[in-house]
Design a protein around this motif. Structure first.
Motif, PDB file in Angstrom:
ATOM      1  N   LYS A 164     -35.355 -23.005 -11.146  1.00 19.54           N
ATOM      2  CA  LYS A 164     -35.723 -22.926 -12.561  1.00 19.54           C
ATOM      3  C   LYS A 164     -36.763 -23.973 -12.908  1.00 19.54           C
TER       4      LYS A 164
ATOM      5  N   GLU B 268     -39.926 -15.362 -18.497  1.00 18.21           N
ATOM      6  CA  GLU B 268     -38.520 -15.439 -18.108  1.00 18.21           C
ATOM      7  C   GLU B 268     -37.586 -15.771 -19.277  1.00 18.21           C
ATOM      8  N   HIS B 281     -33.314 -10.953 -16.251  1.00 20.12           N
ATOM      9  CA  HIS B 281     -34.248 -12.042 -15.994  1.00 20.12           C
ATOM     10  C   HIS B 281     -35.128 -11.555 -14.838  1.00 20.12           C
ATOM     11  N   ARG B 283     -35.931 -12.703 -12.213  1.00 14.78           N
ATOM     12  CA  ARG B 283     -35.464 -13.053 -10.865  1.00 14.78           C
ATOM     13  C   ARG B 283     -34.005 -12.704 -10.605  1.00 14.78           C
TER      14      ARG B 283
END
Lengths: 199, 323
Positions: A164, B268, B281, B283
Motif C-alpha cells: 500500500k 485505488e 480494489h 489489486r
C-alpha cells in the motif's frame, strides 16, 4: 562439522520460522489476524530462503566456502516448502478452496498471477532437484535451474505489487536479489574470459 | 487481570457485551466529574502491551447506550484485537506499530481548529466540543479497505450535533478533517509515506447523517492512542481510512477537499470510499472480509450493512465511478 551434521543443522534452521509462528498461534492464541501472520511469515521466508540458496554459489566461488555447496538444494527446497504453505494458506483460508474464485484471482489480479508464476517455476525446480533428475537432464539441468532467478524476480514483483505505501521491505529483498544476480553474471563473465583465474 | 466490581444494572446489553473485559470496562457510571478529565494511561510510557495499557485507561462516565438502530447485534471484536491491529501510519506502517509506538502522543490538552465556511470559527478545547452533547455508546461494524473488519462499541457524540454548533454557512458543501502533525509525538511522520497531515473529508449531507459519529472512547474507556485518541471520526458505511484519527482541524469548504489516500492513489481509494462488495480494489477483491480473530472470511455487505440508512445519499450516482 561433518556434512550430514551441517545438513541437519541447516534443516533445523529452516524450520525455525514455522516453529515460531506455530508456537505463537498455539500459546498466544490466534490474535487479531492469524491468516495475515501465516501469509506474511510463509511468503517472506519463502523469499528469504530463496535468496539464501542463491547466495551459496557466490559464497563458494568468492569466499571459498566449498562446504556450503550441498546447502543450496536444502535452502531451495525450504524456500519451496514455505512458498507452498503460502499458496495453501491463500487457497484455503482466503479463497475457501473455491476453484472459480481462485482461477478468477489468478487471472485478474496481477500480483497473484506473478505469485503463481513464481510458485510454478519453483515447483518444477523442486521436482527436478533429485539426483535422478540431475542425471537425466545432464547439462540441461543447469540451464533449467537458472529459472530460479526468474522465480525470484517474479516473487519480488509480487511483493511490490501488493504494498500500500511502505516499500522498504520489498526494496531490501529486491536489492539483495539484484546483487546476487549481478554477482552471478560477473562470475560467469570472468569464467568465460581467458584472463579469468578460475578453471 | 484486575476485576473491579460492576453492578449488574450497569451492564447494558448482554448479547452485545459478550466479552468479559468489555463488560468490566463499562463500569463506574455513578461517579461524577467533568467529561474527559483525568490522565490517559498512555503517559506511562513503555506500555507496549495493549491489555496492560487498557487496565489504566480511564473509564468514561455518564454514557448512555444509543438506540437499537445504532447497535449491531454481532459479537464485538475483543478489546485486545481492536487495540493491537491498527492502521495509523503516524506511528509506523506495520499493523502492530501503533500499539507499540503511540505512547508518545500527548492527548491533553487538546484543541481543534474550526475554520472555513463557518459562522463560528476558532480554536476549541476538546472538553468544549464534547460537553454540550450526551456521550452515547454505539456498536458499529468497521470495515477496512484491506478486507478485514471488526465490530466496535464506540463512545462518542453524533458528528451532526457538533458540526451544527459551528454554524456552517449555506455554501459549505464539504467538511474536512486533519490529524495532528508532530514528528516528536508521531514518529511515523519522520518518513513521508503520506503527505502529512493526514486529511479526510465528507460531503456535508454525509457528515450530517445520524450514523456519522465522533468517538472519544471505545469499550467504555477513553480511546487508546493507537485507535485515534483523543477524538476520531467513525463513518461506519465507509472504508476505515475515512474515519480519521486524532483530529486537530475541522474545515468547511465549497469545493471537495483533498484527502490523503485519494491523493496517494486515486485509482485505488476514492473520495467516497463507500464499502461496496461489487467494486473491487484494483489489486484485491472487496467481496469478502475477515473479521479480526477469524480464520475464515465472510461476505461483505453493501455500505457495510448500513444500506437502508445511507443508500439514499447516493441515489442516481454511479458507484463504480464514484467509488
Amino acid at each position: 562439522m561433518s556434512r550430514s551434521l551441517l545438513q541437519a543443522f541447516t534443516v533445523a534452521i529452516t524450520l525455525l520460522p514455522a516453529l515460531g509462528i506455530g508456537l505463537r498461534l498455539f500459546f498466544e492464541g490466534p490474535g487479531p489476524e492469524p491468516v495475515d501472520d501465516l501469509t506474511h511469515v510463509s511468503g517472506e521466508w519463502g523469499l528469504r530462503f530463496l535468496l539464501l540458496s542463491l547466495a551459496v554459489t557466490p559464497a563458494r566461488r568468492l569466499l571459498g566456502w566449498h562446504w556450503a555447496a550441498p546447502l543450496r538444494r536444502t535452502l531451495g527446497l525450504a524456500s519451496f516448502c514455505y512458498v507452498a504453505a503460502h499458496l495453501l494458506v491463500w487457497a484455503w483460508l482466503d479463497m475457501g478452496f473455491d476453484p472459480g474464485a481462485i482461477l478468477e484471482d489468478i487471472l485478474e489480479r496481477p500480483y497473484i498471477t506473478l505469485g503463481m508464476g513464481a510458485f510454478s517455476l519453483l515447483l518444477v525446480l523442486a521436482v527436478t532437484s533429485t539426483r535422478a533428475w540431475i542425471k537425466r537432464l545432464g547439462a540441461r539441468w543447469i540451464k533449467l535451474h537458472k529459472l530460479v532467478y526468474v522465480a525470484g524476480t517474479l516473487a519480488i514483483l509480487h511483493y511490490f505489487w501488493l504494498i500500500k505505501a511502505d516499500y522498504r521491505p520489498a526494496i531490501v529483498h529486491g536489492l539483495i536479489l539484484a546483487v546476487l544476480l549481478a554477482t552471478r553474471l560477473l562470475l560467469a563473465r570472468r569464467r568465460r574470459s581467458p584472463r579469468g583465474s578460475e578453471s | 487481570m484486575q476485576t473491579p466490581h460492576i453492578p449488574t444494572r450497569e451492564i447494558t446489553d448482554e448479547a452485545t457485551f459478550m466479552n468479559r473485559r468489555e463488560v468490566l470496562q463499562l463500569g463506574a457510571t455513578a461517579a461524577m466529574g467533568a467529561v474527559l478529565a483525568g490522565c490517559p494511561a498512555a503517559d506511562e510510557a513503555g506500555a507496549d502491551d495493549a491489555t496492560a495499557e487498557a487496565a489504566g485507561l480511564r473509564a468514561l462516565e455518564n454514557v448512555t447506550p444509543a438506540p437499537e438502530r445504532f447497535r449491531v447485534s454481532e459479537a464485538t471484536t475483543s478489546y485486545d484485537d481492536a487495540t493491537s491491529y491498527n492502521n495509523f501510519y503516524e506511528f509506523g506502517t506495520g499493523k502492530r506499530d501503533p500499539a507499540k509506538n503511540s505512547h508518545t502522543l500527548r492527548t491533553e490538552p487538546w484543541s481543534v481548529v474550526v475554520d472555513g465556511e463557518v459562522g463560528k470559527p476558532g480554536k476549541i478545547a476538546l472538553e468544549d466540543i464534547v460537553k454540550p452533547s450526551t456521550l452515547e455508546e454505539r456498536v458499529y461494524r468497521f470495515r477496512c479497505v484491506e478486507a478485514w473488519s471488526m465490530v466496535v462499541p464506540w463512545v462518542g457524540i453524533p458528528l451532526a450535533d457538533v458540526l451544527a454548533r459551528f454554524e456552517p454557512k449555506s455554501d459549505a458543501r464539504y467538511v474536512s478533517f486533519e490529524t495532528l502533525v508532530d514528528r516528536e509525538q508521531m514518529p511515523g511522520q519522520r518518513r513521508r509515506v503520506i503527505d502529512w497531515p493526514y486529511r479526510e473529508g465528507l460531503r456535508m449531507d454525509e457528515a450530517m447523517h445520524p450514523l456519522a459519529f465522533l468517538a472519544v472512547g471505545m469499550y467504555g474507556k477513553v480511546l487508546p492512542n493507537q485507535n485515534g485518541a483523543p477524538i476520531r471520526l467513525v463513518v461506519p458505511w465507509k472504508y476505515g481510512f475515512k474515519s480519521i484519527k486524532s483530529i486537530v482541524r475541522i474545515s468547511f469548504s465549497k469545493e471537495q477537499p483533498q484527502t490523503s489516500w485519494n491523493d496517494l492513489a486515486d485509482d485505488e481509494y476514492g473520495f467516497f470510499a463507500n464499502v461496496n462488495p461489487e467494486v473491487d480494489h484494483p489489486r484485491w477483491s472487496q467481496a469478502r472480509e475477515r473479521k479480526l480473530g477469524d480464520y475464515r472470511k465472510r461476505p461483505t455487505l453493501p455500505f457495510n450493512g448500513y444500506g437502508d440508512e445511507v443508500a439514499s445519499l447516493y441515489a442516481g450516482m454511479d458507484l463504480r465511478k464514484y467509488y
